[in-house]
Design an enzyme around this catalytic site. Structure first.
Site, PDB file in Angstrom:
ATOM      1  N   LYS A   1      -9.518  33.900 -48.771  1.00  0.00           N
ATOM      2  CA  LYS A   1     -10.775  33.588 -49.479  1.00  0.00           C
ATOM      3  C   LYS A   1     -10.489  33.051 -50.881  1.00  0.00           C
ATOM      4  O   LYS A   1     -11.062  32.044 -51.298  1.00  0.00           O
ATOM      5  CB  LYS A   1     -11.633  34.857 -49.587  1.00  0.00           C
ATOM      6  CG  LYS A   1     -12.805  34.729 -50.557  1.00  0.00           C
ATOM      7  CD  LYS A   1     -13.617  35.993 -50.667  1.00  0.00           C
ATOM      8  CE  LYS A   1     -13.098  37.005 -51.645  1.00  0.00           C
ATOM      9  NZ  LYS A   1     -13.497  36.826 -53.048  1.00  0.00           N
ATOM     10  N   ASN A   2      -9.597  33.724 -51.592  1.00  0.00           N
ATOM     11  CA  ASN A   2      -9.413  33.374 -53.004  1.00  0.00           C
ATOM     12  C   ASN A   2      -8.584  32.116 -53.222  1.00  0.00           C
ATOM     13  O   ASN A   2      -8.414  31.666 -54.354  1.00  0.00           O
ATOM     14  CB  ASN A   2      -8.838  34.565 -53.777  1.00  0.00           C
ATOM     15  CG  ASN A   2      -9.878  35.664 -53.932  1.00  0.00           C
ATOM     16  OD1 ASN A   2     -11.053  35.447 -53.639  1.00  0.00           O
ATOM     17  ND2 ASN A   2      -9.457  36.832 -54.372  1.00  0.00           N
TER      18      ASN A   2
ATOM     19  N   CYS B   1     -20.461  42.016 -63.659  1.00  0.00           N
ATOM     20  CA  CYS B   1     -20.599  42.332 -62.239  1.00  0.00           C
ATOM     21  C   CYS B   1     -20.138  43.764 -62.038  1.00  0.00           C
ATOM     22  O   CYS B   1     -19.746  44.438 -62.989  1.00  0.00           O
ATOM     23  CB  CYS B   1     -19.808  41.364 -61.375  1.00  0.00           C
ATOM     24  SG  CYS B   1     -18.062  41.658 -61.409  1.00  0.00           S
TER      25      CYS B   1
ATOM     26  N   ARG C   1     -16.132  41.095 -67.189  1.00  0.00           N
ATOM     27  CA  ARG C   1     -15.572  39.828 -66.748  1.00  0.00           C
ATOM     28  C   ARG C   1     -16.042  38.622 -67.581  1.00  0.00           C
ATOM     29  O   ARG C   1     -16.769  37.757 -67.090  1.00  0.00           O
ATOM     30  CB  ARG C   1     -15.854  39.611 -65.247  1.00  0.00           C
ATOM     31  CG  ARG C   1     -15.270  40.720 -64.408  1.00  0.00           C
ATOM     32  CD  ARG C   1     -15.510  40.521 -62.940  1.00  0.00           C
ATOM     33  NE  ARG C   1     -14.597  39.587 -62.329  1.00  0.00           N
ATOM     34  CZ  ARG C   1     -14.657  39.212 -61.056  1.00  0.00           C
ATOM     35  NH1 ARG C   1     -15.607  39.690 -60.289  1.00  0.00           N
ATOM     36  NH2 ARG C   1     -13.788  38.369 -60.559  1.00  0.00           N
TER      37      ARG C   1
ATOM     38  N   ASP D   1      -6.868  43.887 -56.005  1.00  0.00           N
ATOM     39  CA  ASP D   1      -7.730  43.748 -54.828  1.00  0.00           C
ATOM     40  C   ASP D   1      -7.301  44.650 -53.673  1.00  0.00           C
ATOM     41  O   ASP D   1      -7.967  44.683 -52.626  1.00  0.00           O
ATOM     42  CB  ASP D   1      -7.767  42.275 -54.360  1.00  0.00           C
ATOM     43  CG  ASP D   1      -8.520  41.382 -55.341  1.00  0.00           C
ATOM     44  OD1 ASP D   1      -9.215  41.922 -56.217  1.00  0.00           O
ATOM     45  OD2 ASP D   1      -8.402  40.154 -55.224  1.00  0.00           O
TER      46      ASP D   1
ATOM     47  N   ARG E   1     -18.708  38.910 -47.321  1.00  0.00           N
ATOM     48  CA  ARG E   1     -18.268  37.929 -48.320  1.00  0.00           C
ATOM     49  C   ARG E   1     -16.775  37.666 -48.198  1.00  0.00           C
ATOM     50  O   ARG E   1     -16.312  36.580 -48.546  1.00  0.00           O
ATOM     51  CB  ARG E   1     -18.563  38.450 -49.725  1.00  0.00           C
ATOM     52  CG  ARG E   1     -20.034  38.547 -50.052  1.00  0.00           C
ATOM     53  CD  ARG E   1     -20.209  38.914 -51.494  1.00  0.00           C
ATOM     54  NE  ARG E   1     -19.321  38.079 -52.313  1.00  0.00           N
ATOM     55  CZ  ARG E   1     -18.850  38.429 -53.490  1.00  0.00           C
ATOM     56  NH1 ARG E   1     -19.171  39.584 -54.015  1.00  0.00           N
ATOM     57  NH2 ARG E   1     -18.059  37.626 -54.162  1.00  0.00           N
TER      58      ARG E   1
HETATM   59  C1  EPZ Z   1      -9.785  36.594 -59.406  1.00  0.00           C
HETATM   60  O1  EPZ Z   1     -10.901  36.893 -60.218  1.00  0.00           O
HETATM   61  C2  EPZ Z   1     -10.149  36.990 -57.996  1.00  0.00           C
HETATM   62  N1  EPZ Z   1     -11.315  36.228 -57.547  1.00  0.00           N
HETATM   63  C3  EPZ Z   1     -10.434  38.480 -57.948  1.00  0.00           C
HETATM   64  O2  EPZ Z   1     -10.726  38.844 -56.607  1.00  0.00           O
HETATM   65  C4  EPZ Z   1      -9.189  39.238 -58.412  1.00  0.00           C
HETATM   66  O3  EPZ Z   1      -9.485  40.616 -58.449  1.00  0.00           O
HETATM   67  C5  EPZ Z   1      -8.795  38.755 -59.806  1.00  0.00           C
HETATM   68  O4  EPZ Z   1      -8.618  37.314 -59.811  1.00  0.00           O
HETATM   69  C6  EPZ Z   1      -7.500  39.375 -60.308  1.00  0.00           C
HETATM   70  O5  EPZ Z   1      -6.464  39.114 -59.410  1.00  0.00           O
HETATM   71  C7  EPZ Z   1     -11.137  35.081 -56.927  1.00  0.00           C
HETATM   72  O6  EPZ Z   1     -10.026  34.578 -56.791  1.00  0.00           O
HETATM   73  C8  EPZ Z   1     -12.350  34.410 -56.390  1.00  0.00           C
HETATM   74  P1  EPZ Z   1      -9.183  37.087 -63.740  1.00  0.00           P
HETATM   75  P2  EPZ Z   1     -10.989  36.319 -61.690  1.00  0.00           P
HETATM   76  O7  EPZ Z   1      -9.728  35.959 -64.542  1.00  0.00           O
HETATM   77  O8  EPZ Z   1     -10.340  35.004 -61.728  1.00  0.00           O
HETATM   78  C9  EPZ Z   1     -10.185  39.124 -67.954  1.00  0.00           C
HETATM   79  C10 EPZ Z   1     -12.013  39.821 -54.873  1.00  0.00           C
HETATM   80  O9  EPZ Z   1     -12.324  40.989 -54.562  1.00  0.00           O
HETATM   81  N2  EPZ Z   1     -10.696  37.817 -68.414  1.00  0.00           N
HETATM   82  O10 EPZ Z   1      -7.766  37.018 -63.306  1.00  0.00           O
HETATM   83  O11 EPZ Z   1     -12.396  36.416 -62.114  1.00  0.00           O
HETATM   84  C11 EPZ Z   1     -11.032  39.729 -66.846  1.00  0.00           C
HETATM   85  O12 EPZ Z   1     -12.174  40.372 -67.360  1.00  0.00           O
HETATM   86  C12 EPZ Z   1     -12.061  39.334 -56.315  1.00  0.00           C
HETATM   87  O13 EPZ Z   1     -11.659  38.964 -54.031  1.00  0.00           O
HETATM   88  C13 EPZ Z   1     -11.080  37.672 -69.717  1.00  0.00           C
HETATM   89  O14 EPZ Z   1     -11.012  38.610 -70.534  1.00  0.00           O
HETATM   90  O15 EPZ Z   1     -10.105  37.379 -62.484  1.00  0.00           O
HETATM   91  C14 EPZ Z   1     -10.054  40.665 -66.199  1.00  0.00           C
HETATM   92  O16 EPZ Z   1      -9.979  41.864 -66.928  1.00  0.00           O
HETATM   93  C15 EPZ Z   1     -12.627  40.348 -57.264  1.00  0.00           C
HETATM   94  N3  EPZ Z   1     -11.569  36.466 -70.138  1.00  0.00           N
HETATM   95  C16 EPZ Z   1      -8.720  39.905 -66.327  1.00  0.00           C
HETATM   96  O17 EPZ Z   1      -8.926  38.932 -67.358  1.00  0.00           O
HETATM   97  C17 EPZ Z   1     -11.657  35.399 -69.289  1.00  0.00           C
HETATM   98  O18 EPZ Z   1     -12.107  34.327 -69.723  1.00  0.00           O
HETATM   99  C18 EPZ Z   1      -8.281  39.172 -65.066  1.00  0.00           C
HETATM  100  O19 EPZ Z   1      -9.385  38.432 -64.574  1.00  0.00           O
HETATM  101  C19 EPZ Z   1     -11.243  35.554 -67.970  1.00  0.00           C
HETATM  102  C20 EPZ Z   1     -10.757  36.782 -67.536  1.00  0.00           C
END
Ligand code: EPZ
Length: 429
Positions: A22-23, A126, A131, A316, A408
């Site tokens: 998915k991701n 969320c 996030r 995840d 999803r």
């Molecule tokens: C991706 O989310 C995945 N989603 C998530 O999978 C996964 O848990 C996550 O990466 C971490 O591996 C998809 O690929 C669609 P991040 P993403 O940006 O990109 C902080 C699932 O269940 N951050 O790597 O949104 C954030 O808050 C989902 O399939 C900032 O502070 O995650 C988090 O603490 C859930 N500022 C950390 O970074 C930003 O601008 C990592 O988030 C962006 C992120």
């Protein structure tokens, strides 16, 4: 709303086909915005998120054909889909879409790269944490984008096109890496992304962009160097197998006992999880078709794990590992370092008899030997699936409510588990 009913206590035996990730599928679909030629994606999973993103892309003007059919003829799901963004008709991604799926925020970079403007709703918080998107915006500003926030929307402009820049992310972020990478491929000159996410899904997207004509060095490392090109062309790409689905079914077998081959899975995509499961006493071996997982009577050992960006243990799979540890012989500790609020499954696992104490980002799980079936519900995808695998091992009946979270991210989960001997059914309402 559909529910899933499980009668626990059945061993799992047989094989489970692993779907496309998915991701990876979601950002790959979004990459189609970068070219006026056709991007063909194979091995796309049949998931609610894929269908929703198809609608969002359609709104921007992306034309889709599934194995030669048109959208609407037979849904937009299928193994092979052709995406053609000949003309971008709308550079706005409205709230009603982005609020339903965070990944749709990632259209920002490609729209900006191709059209010089984009207006994308802020996704908001969320269930698993606040996030923020500050790092996405920081990265795009480093490429010369002018960004304003207006009425809950990010309005980004680059009237003379994006210009290559240098970005050093203060923390690893998958989404911002995707967004900036997809913007940079059409920027003028060189972009360097330091501390880039190394997740296999980022690698998959970069590989696909290269097939489309992008120039990217350092794929799979934490430094990506991109030389911008004037345009990208069409390509065909096969989505890599879902490492989270793989890890989830591996833990399901570990919980329920039995022996299952996960066909199409790849161990190199989840070495950290394989190592942790090995420590817990689960047998995992690579086969020529995938991965074989077995637990035949052996006790589950307690483990200490912290989630971390790839190649660390994935957030995840945190909920699923916690479900497994409820049955361990001893006390385990799981620390969640990626999201601040990703423990919604704890209360629900407690309803099945688990003994889990929370202290900030750390969960201490005291193994209870056996869980007991109950009614449960979860507010996110991975938490929901942790309840499904716990239900497989629990004595008696478990009913999981709000199944739409599962749909999803897990393709035909009741069928895949049912085919291996689980007593599991979907109750439609
Ligand atoms: C991706 O989310 C995945 N989603 C998530 O999978 C996964 O848990 C996550 O990466 C971490 O591996 C998809 O690929 C669609 P991040 P993403 O940006 O990109 C902080 C699932 O269940 N951050 O790597 O949104 C954030 O808050 C989902 O399939 C900032 O502070 O995650 C988090 O603490 C859930 N500022 C950390 O970074 C930003 O601008 C990592 O988030 C962006 C992120």
């Amino acid at each position: 709303m559909d529910r899933i009913r499980i009668e626990g206590g059945r061993r799992l035996q047989g094989e489970i086909p692993i779907s496309g990730a998915k991701n990876a599928a979601l950002p790959l679909m979004i990459a189609s915005l970068l070219s006026d030629e056709t991007l063909t994606l194979r091995n796309l999973p049949r998931l609610a998120d894929v269908s929703l993103l198809s609608r969002i892309l359609g709104n921007h003007g992306v034309d889709m054909a599934v194995d030669g059919k048109r959208p609407g003829q037979n849904g937009i799901q299928g193994d092979t889909v052709h995406y053609t963004a000949r003309t971008i008709v709308d550079t706005t991604a409205p709230y009603e879409f982005v609020s339903r799926m965070r990944a749709s925020f990632w259209v920002l970079g490609p729209l900006l790269g191709r059209c010089g403007e984009a207006k994308v709703s802020l996704p908001g918080g969320c269930a698993i944490g606040t996030r923020p998107v500050d790092l996405h915006l920081m990265g795009l500003e480093a490429l010369g984008a002018e960004i304003e926030l207006e009425d809950g929307y990010v309005v980004a402009r680059a009237p003379n096109g994006l210009i290559g820049g240098r970005i050093d992310f203060p923390k690893v972020t998958v989404g911002a890496t995707h967004n900036v990478l997809m913007a940079a491929v059409l920027a003028r000159g060189e972009t360097v992304i330091e501390n880039a996410a190394q997740e296999p899904e980022v690698r998959d997207v970069a590989d696909c962009l290269v097939k489309m004509g992008a120039q990217i060095d350092g794929i799979g490392t934490s430094t990506l160097t991109i030389q911008g090109v004037d345009r990208l062309h069409g390509a065909t790409h096969c989505v890599l197998p879902d490492r989270i689905e793989t890890g989830t079914y591996a833990m399901a077998v570990a919980m329920a006992g039995g022996e299952v081959e996960l066909v199409g899975a790849k161990t190199d995509l989840l070495e950290a999880a394989v190592e942790v499961m090995g420590e817990a006493g689960v047998d995992i071996t690579a086969t020529n078709r995938g991965i074989k997982v077995a637990r035949n009577g052996a006790k589950i050992g307690a483990v200490q794990v912290s989630t971390a960006p790839f190649p660390g243990f994935p957030t995840d799979l945190q909920a699923q590992l916690m479900a497994l540890m409820t049955m361990a012989d001893g006390t385990s500790e799981i620390t969640e370092t990626i999201f601040e609020n990703r423990f919604m499954h704890v209360q629900e696992l407690a309803r099945l008899g688990a003994d889990i104490a929370l202290d900030g980002d750390k969960a201490t799980i005291t193994g209870v030997g056996a869980l007991k079936g109950a009614q449960v519900m979860a507010t996110d995808l991975r938490a929901s699936v942790s309840l499904v695998i716990a239900g497989l091992a629990a004595e008696g009946e478990t009913v999981i409510n709000r199944v739409y979270h599962l749909d999803r991210g897990f393709e035909r989960i009741e069928r895949k588990l049912g085919d291996c001997g689980a007593e599991i059914e979907r109750i439609s309402s």
